[in-house]
Design a protein around this motif. Structure first.
Motif, mmCIF file in Angstrom:
data_model
loop_
_atom_site.group_PDB
_atom_site.id
_atom_site.type_symbol
_atom_site.label_atom_id
_atom_site.label_comp_id
_atom_site.label_asym_id
_atom_site.label_seq_id
_atom_site.Cartn_x
_atom_site.Cartn_y
_atom_site.Cartn_z
ATOM 1 N N PRO A 1 0.816 -1.229 0.000
ATOM 2 C CA PRO A 1 0.000 0.000 0.000
ATOM 3 C C PRO A 1 0.844 1.270 0.000
ATOM 4 C CG PRO A 1 -0.881 -1.582 1.561
ATOM 5 C CD PRO A 1 0.375 -2.198 1.027
ATOM 6 N N ALA A 2 1.931 1.308 0.780
ATOM 7 C CA ALA A 2 2.755 2.517 0.830
ATOM 8 C C ALA A 2 3.451 2.767 -0.516
ATOM 9 C CB ALA A 2 3.792 2.390 1.943
ATOM 10 N N GLU A 3 3.814 1.673 -1.186
ATOM 11 C CA GLU A 3 4.472 1.823 -2.502
ATOM 12 C C GLU A 3 3.474 2.296 -3.556
ATOM 13 O OE1 GLU A 3 7.915 -1.609 -2.053
ATOM 14 O OE2 GLU A 3 5.876 -2.213 -2.571
ATOM 15 N N LEU A 4 2.258 1.769 -3.475
ATOM 16 C CA LEU A 4 1.238 2.219 -4.434
ATOM 17 C C LEU A 4 0.894 3.696 -4.184
ATOM 18 C CD1 LEU A 4 -0.598 1.465 -6.791
ATOM 19 C CD2 LEU A 4 -2.288 0.606 -5.164
ATOM 20 N N THR A 5 0.869 4.086 -2.905
ATOM 21 C CA THR A 5 0.630 5.490 -2.563
ATOM 22 C C THR A 5 1.721 6.374 -3.170
ATOM 23 O OG1 THR A 5 -0.541 4.875 -0.560
ATOM 24 C CG2 THR A 5 0.370 7.091 -0.607
ATOM 25 N N GLY A 35 -4.252 1.372 4.597
ATOM 26 C CA GLY A 35 -3.738 1.964 3.359
ATOM 27 C C GLY A 35 -4.479 3.246 3.002
ATOM 28 N N TRP A 36 -5.797 3.238 3.138
ATOM 29 C CA TRP A 36 -6.601 4.427 2.841
ATOM 30 C C TRP A 36 -6.197 5.609 3.722
ATOM 31 C CZ3 TRP A 36 -10.030 6.190 -0.683
ATOM 32 C CH2 TRP A 36 -10.561 5.273 -1.582
ATOM 33 N N LYS A 37 -5.948 5.303 5.005
ATOM 34 C CA LYS A 37 -5.588 6.399 5.927
ATOM 35 C C LYS A 37 -4.247 6.999 5.523
ATOM 36 C CE LYS A 37 -7.368 4.004 9.682
ATOM 37 N NZ LYS A 37 -7.381 3.620 11.068
ATOM 38 N N LEU A 38 -3.337 6.141 5.122
ATOM 39 C CA LEU A 38 -2.020 6.624 4.684
ATOM 40 C C LEU A 38 -2.173 7.481 3.410
ATOM 41 C CD1 LEU A 38 1.115 6.480 4.921
ATOM 42 C CD2 LEU A 38 0.997 4.520 3.352
ATOM 43 N N LEU A 39 -2.944 6.972 2.476
ATOM 44 C CA LEU A 39 -3.165 7.697 1.213
ATOM 45 C C LEU A 39 -3.770 9.078 1.487
ATOM 46 C CD1 LEU A 39 -3.242 7.522 -1.966
ATOM 47 C CD2 LEU A 39 -5.563 6.636 -1.740
#
Ligand code: PGA
Ligand code: ZN
Length: 455
Positions: A295-299, A325-329
């Motif tokens: 998720p962090a890489e996709l962000t 992942g959503w929260k990070l994005l």
């Protein structure tokens, strides 16, 4: 039985009869429901769907048809399919149709169609499940929309006026899906499902649509020159076998310029990767690029795209259950662009509430058939608006010519409507209906423009 569920104001005017569940029925109003009849029709992919006809006391007839998705969220309300392998590969909807004709209709006949909320709540109660699994969201929504349309028509009101509670009418920015990938292109092209253009810089809706259609044709020319086929996907966008998920962004930016507009000023780009479709065990597999990303890489990947192209929103950048992942994005990109939750929220007030409190997005996609009634859909929109979130009404990839969502978007001042490319009759009809509404409203029509996007 008291009939206490109905507003007192009707009690003195009407001849009441009791119905088996204890709600009074009213027989002498113009908008009293006389008949409801559902049938199985075909959607734009040739799959069955539910259509509902309704007849009121004053002779008003109205009709509504339910759309169907292909990249559906796992938490959506249940679309009831017959699962009879001998008909339409199991996709028949005769059970949902029978539920309307034999369960819902007898209970609603005699009720006042203008009691939208009461009728929707009654259907939810008859269903009795948390996700409309018994009667089917397709059965319930068909009736819910037909009831609204019939009442508007009986009152000689346009549907958008009837559905509006403040009589402020906002014409949406058309979010036009000009390049299709993912499941809508049978996974033959981009991994990302939708590349949309948003002509937010136009002065009015009609001009926005013109700019979008011109850009669509400019893109067609660019694709032809590259020897890419210009066959179209489910939502009317082109579906070429691009070399990467980034290539469509280059092609679309060029198309905007070729059509004579300024990328990022006149026309922005919106993405719907629909990433639940390529998320496996918490990792995102970009087949087109031979990459598997966390998720962090996709962000970080999205951040680079936002830095490079005039992207104004990303829908379903992360998968439906990837709340972390959503929260990070949202932390990374939420102050720059709109981050729209489709599969993660499925138009559910409970999930949107959670999204607001956990700061997991800043915008919601609204699909009537994800939740199943007009009343609940409006409640979700109100909730999102009260949190300052963006609102995006949406078609489904399987559509009919019903343009209910066009009126609905104007009435709720959602500000954006995504309903495919300016191609395929079932998509264009929604845009054409918006042009009719804009014409009818005249100086009362306000075009949402750039302000409709949360940043
Ligand atoms: P669907 O997809 O209508 O095929 O489910 C649309 C979307 O993901 O927005
Ligand atoms: Zn989506």
């Amino acid at each position: 039985m008291s009939g206490a569920c109905l507003p007192e104001r009707y009690a003195k005017d009407c001849h009441a009869v009791e119905c088996p569940i204890g709600i009074r029925k009213w027989n002498e109003m113009n908008t009293t429901i006389q008949k409801i009849h559902a049938r199985e029709i075909l959607d734009s992919r040739g799959n069955p769907t539910v259509e509902v006809d309704i007849l009121l006391n004053d002779g008003t007839r109205a009709r509504a048809a339910v759309p169907t998705g292909a990249s559906t969220g796992i938490h959506e309300a249940v679309e009831l399919r017959d699962r009879d392998p001998k008909r339409f590969g199991g996709k028949g909807v005769l059970t949902a149709v029978a539920n309307v004709n034999t369960i819902i209709a007898p209970a609603l006949i005699g009720l006042d169609a203008s009691e939208q909320e009461l009728i929707d709540r009654m259907m939810i109660r008859f269903d009795g499940t948390s996700n409309k699994a018994r009667l089917g969201a397709n059965a319930i929504l068909g009736v819910s929309m037909a009831v609204a349309r019939a009442t508007a028509s009986s009152r000689h009101m346009p549907l958008y006026e009837y559905l509006s509670d403040d009589h402020q009418y906002l014409l949406p920015v058309p979010m036009m899906n000009v390049l299709n990938g993912g499941v809508h292109a049978q996974w033959q092209g981009a991994d990302f499902q939708e590349y949309m253009i948003a002509p937010f810089g136009a002065p009015d809706f009609r001009t926005a649509l013109q700019w979008g259609a011109e850009t669509y044709h400019a893109l067609q020319e660019i694709l032809k020159k590259k020897n890419y086929p210009t066959a179209i996907g489910d939502e009317g966008g082109f579906a070429p076998k691009v070399v990467s998920n980034e290539e469509p962004l280059e092609l679309i930016t060029r198309a905007i310029e070729h059509a004579g507009y300024r990328p990022g000023t006149d026309i922005g780009i919106s993405l719907d990767p629909a990433s639940s479709g390529f998320c496996h065990d918490g990792r995102y597999e970009l087949k087109r690029e031979g990459k598997t990303l966390l998720p962090a890489e996709l962000t970080a990947y999205y951040r680079r795209l936002v830095d490079t192209y005039p992207i104004i929103s990303i829908e379903d950048g992360l998968a439906e259950d990837d709340w972390a992942g959503w929260k990070l994005l949202t932390k990374e990109l939420g102050t720059r662009i709109e981050l729209i939750g489709d599969d993660i929220f499925v138009t559910s007030p409970e999930l949107v509430k959670r999204g607001i409190s956990e700061k997991a997005a800043n915008s919601v996609l609204i699909k009537l058939n994800q939740i199943g009634t007009v009343t609940e859909t409006i409640a979700t929109i109100d909730l999102a608006k009260s949190a300052g979130w963006g609102v995006n009404v949406s078609h489904r990839s399987g559509e009919t010519i019903d343009s209910f969502i066009s009126d609905f978007t104007v009435a709720t001042s959602a500000g954006k409507l995504k309903t495919g490319a300016t191609c395929r009759g079932e998509r264009v009809e929604k845009y054409n209906q918006l042009m009719r509404i804009e014409e009818e409203l005249g100086s009362r029509a306000v075009y949402a423009g750039r302000k409709a996007f949360v940043r």
